[in-house]
Design a protein around this motif. Sequence first.
Motif, PDB file in Angstrom:
ATOM      1  N   SER A   1       0.840  -1.198   0.000  1.00  0.00           N
ATOM      2  CA  SER A   1       0.000   0.000   0.000  1.00  0.00           C
ATOM      3  C   SER A   1       0.876   1.249   0.000  1.00  0.00           C
ATOM      4  O   SER A   1       1.914   1.309   0.645  1.00  0.00           O
TER       5      SER A   1
ATOM      6  N   ASP B   1       2.245   3.695  -5.591  1.00  0.00           N
ATOM      7  CA  ASP B   1       1.335   3.971  -6.698  1.00  0.00           C
ATOM      8  C   ASP B   1       1.909   3.603  -8.055  1.00  0.00           C
ATOM      9  O   ASP B   1       1.168   3.339  -9.000  1.00  0.00           O
TER      10      ASP B   1
ATOM     11  N   ASP C   1      -4.189  -0.285  -4.105  1.00  0.00           N
ATOM     12  CA  ASP C   1      -5.464   0.432  -4.143  1.00  0.00           C
ATOM     13  C   ASP C   1      -5.736   1.114  -5.478  1.00  0.00           C
ATOM     14  O   ASP C   1      -6.699   1.862  -5.603  1.00  0.00           O
ATOM     15  N   ASN C   2      -4.902   0.842  -6.489  1.00  0.00           N
ATOM     16  CA  ASN C   2      -5.097   1.526  -7.763  1.00  0.00           C
ATOM     17  C   ASN C   2      -4.444   0.738  -8.890  1.00  0.00           C
ATOM     18  O   ASN C   2      -3.277   0.371  -8.809  1.00  0.00           O
TER      19      ASN C   2
ATOM     20  N   ASN D   1      -5.201   1.992 -12.113  1.00  0.00           N
ATOM     21  CA  ASN D   1      -5.692   2.920 -13.129  1.00  0.00           C
ATOM     22  C   ASN D   1      -4.565   3.691 -13.810  1.00  0.00           C
ATOM     23  O   ASN D   1      -4.806   4.716 -14.439  1.00  0.00           O
ATOM     24  N   GLN D   2      -3.348   3.198 -13.663  1.00  0.00           N
ATOM     25  CA  GLN D   2      -2.198   3.908 -14.204  1.00  0.00           C
ATOM     26  C   GLN D   2      -2.142   3.782 -15.734  1.00  0.00           C
ATOM     27  O   GLN D   2      -2.717   2.866 -16.327  1.00  0.00           O
TER      28      GLN D   2
ATOM     29  N   PHE E   1      -9.350  -2.233  -5.501  1.00  0.00           N
ATOM     30  CA  PHE E   1      -9.101  -1.060  -6.335  1.00  0.00           C
ATOM     31  C   PHE E   1     -10.277  -0.076  -6.281  1.00  0.00           C
ATOM     32  O   PHE E   1     -10.081   1.131  -6.226  1.00  0.00           O
TER      33      PHE E   1
ATOM     34  N   HIS F   1     -12.416   1.142  -8.401  1.00  0.00           N
ATOM     35  CA  HIS F   1     -12.538   2.190  -9.420  1.00  0.00           C
ATOM     36  C   HIS F   1     -12.987   1.542 -10.728  1.00  0.00           C
ATOM     37  O   HIS F   1     -13.096   0.315 -10.836  1.00  0.00           O
TER      38      HIS F   1
ATOM     39  N   SER G   1      -7.860   0.508 -16.735  1.00  0.00           N
ATOM     40  CA  SER G   1      -6.788  -0.222 -16.045  1.00  0.00           C
ATOM     41  C   SER G   1      -5.667  -0.561 -17.025  1.00  0.00           C
ATOM     42  O   SER G   1      -5.907  -0.893 -18.189  1.00  0.00           O
TER      43      SER G   1
END
Length: 356
Positions: free
Chosen positions: A203, A206, A229-230, A232-233, A253, A255, A260
């Motif tokens: 965590s 990013d 937690d993501n 979406n990069q 995630f 989102h 993705s």
Amino acid sequence: MYRTTHLLLLLCIISIFASGALQLQDAHGGSCIPTERASLLSFKKGITSDRTNLLASWHGQDCCRWRGIRCSNRTGHVVRLHLRTPNLDVYKDPCSFDTLFGEISSSLRSLEYLEHIDLSMNCLSGPNSTFPEFLGSMENLRYLNLTGLAFSGRLPPQLGNLSKMRYLAIGQDRRSEMYSDNITWLTNLHSLKHLSICGVNLSGIDDWPHTLNMIPSLRVVNLHGCSLDNANQSLPYLNLTKLEKLDLSWNEFDHSIEHSWFWKVTSLKHLNLEYTRLFGQFPDALANMTSLQVLDLSLNSNKYLTMTGKLKNLCSLKILDLRQNDISAGVAEMMQGLPECAWTNLQQLIQQKCAL
């Protein structure tokens, strides 16, 4: 007289060569190198319980014949240590079964030609449960599997020194108490094909997809339960052209699934997105995933998850897992979007508790 002398001389020469060969065999493949045998016996002293007798053969001079040990036929050096507990899957707690108990002795550091270590599914985290950092100095390692060992604390960046590493597996499902706040050291592992650090808390990192993208040799990546937690990069340029299996399950995630980064990886054969809380419209790029054989979208419980018309090119698809999803378009309608070639290969459609 001449013939007798000649024959005796010939026999003497043969005897000398045979003796030399036996000495060489004894020094190397025959009984292993004494200093390396001593290192293995020191490792054995760190084992406090061996109820399944994995180390029952660890006695005598010939350590190259001990269970789990392999020596080089050319040099005699120990190159392999393989003591995985058999018949115990990765979802079990090794400390609740008859496995090896104790700790990993730093004496292994003396085995400088060691290429393969597999101590997975054992209870070898030791009294302080910290990861054995000395492993980061064993520069000939190509394979390291410590899956199931309940270490805690920081994942040591010294592992980045293992530039020959091809297979790295560490973690303990979702029960791991390990963490890392920086995984850029992975980019030093230029030959890495298999990466599994499941359960290690990542965590706050990013840019993890960008780090992975700098290791083009990767074929398998398992980041199950890593508190990511993501996803979406954006990756402007994709290097992961050999990646075949990606497991991002049990990362929340939460989102939209559409943007993705992994939709660019058209080489994927296995994509696991179980319990990732991804939602929304699937991207058109899903239609380009023509190599995909397994797609797991289970346990996302989101009625906005839609993929109508996105499956038309997925002729290689064998398993589609949609358990516990309220698919907004309906599973029956979605299945009509599958091409005939997919129905030929589809071996398993899991749709329990899905809206029809």
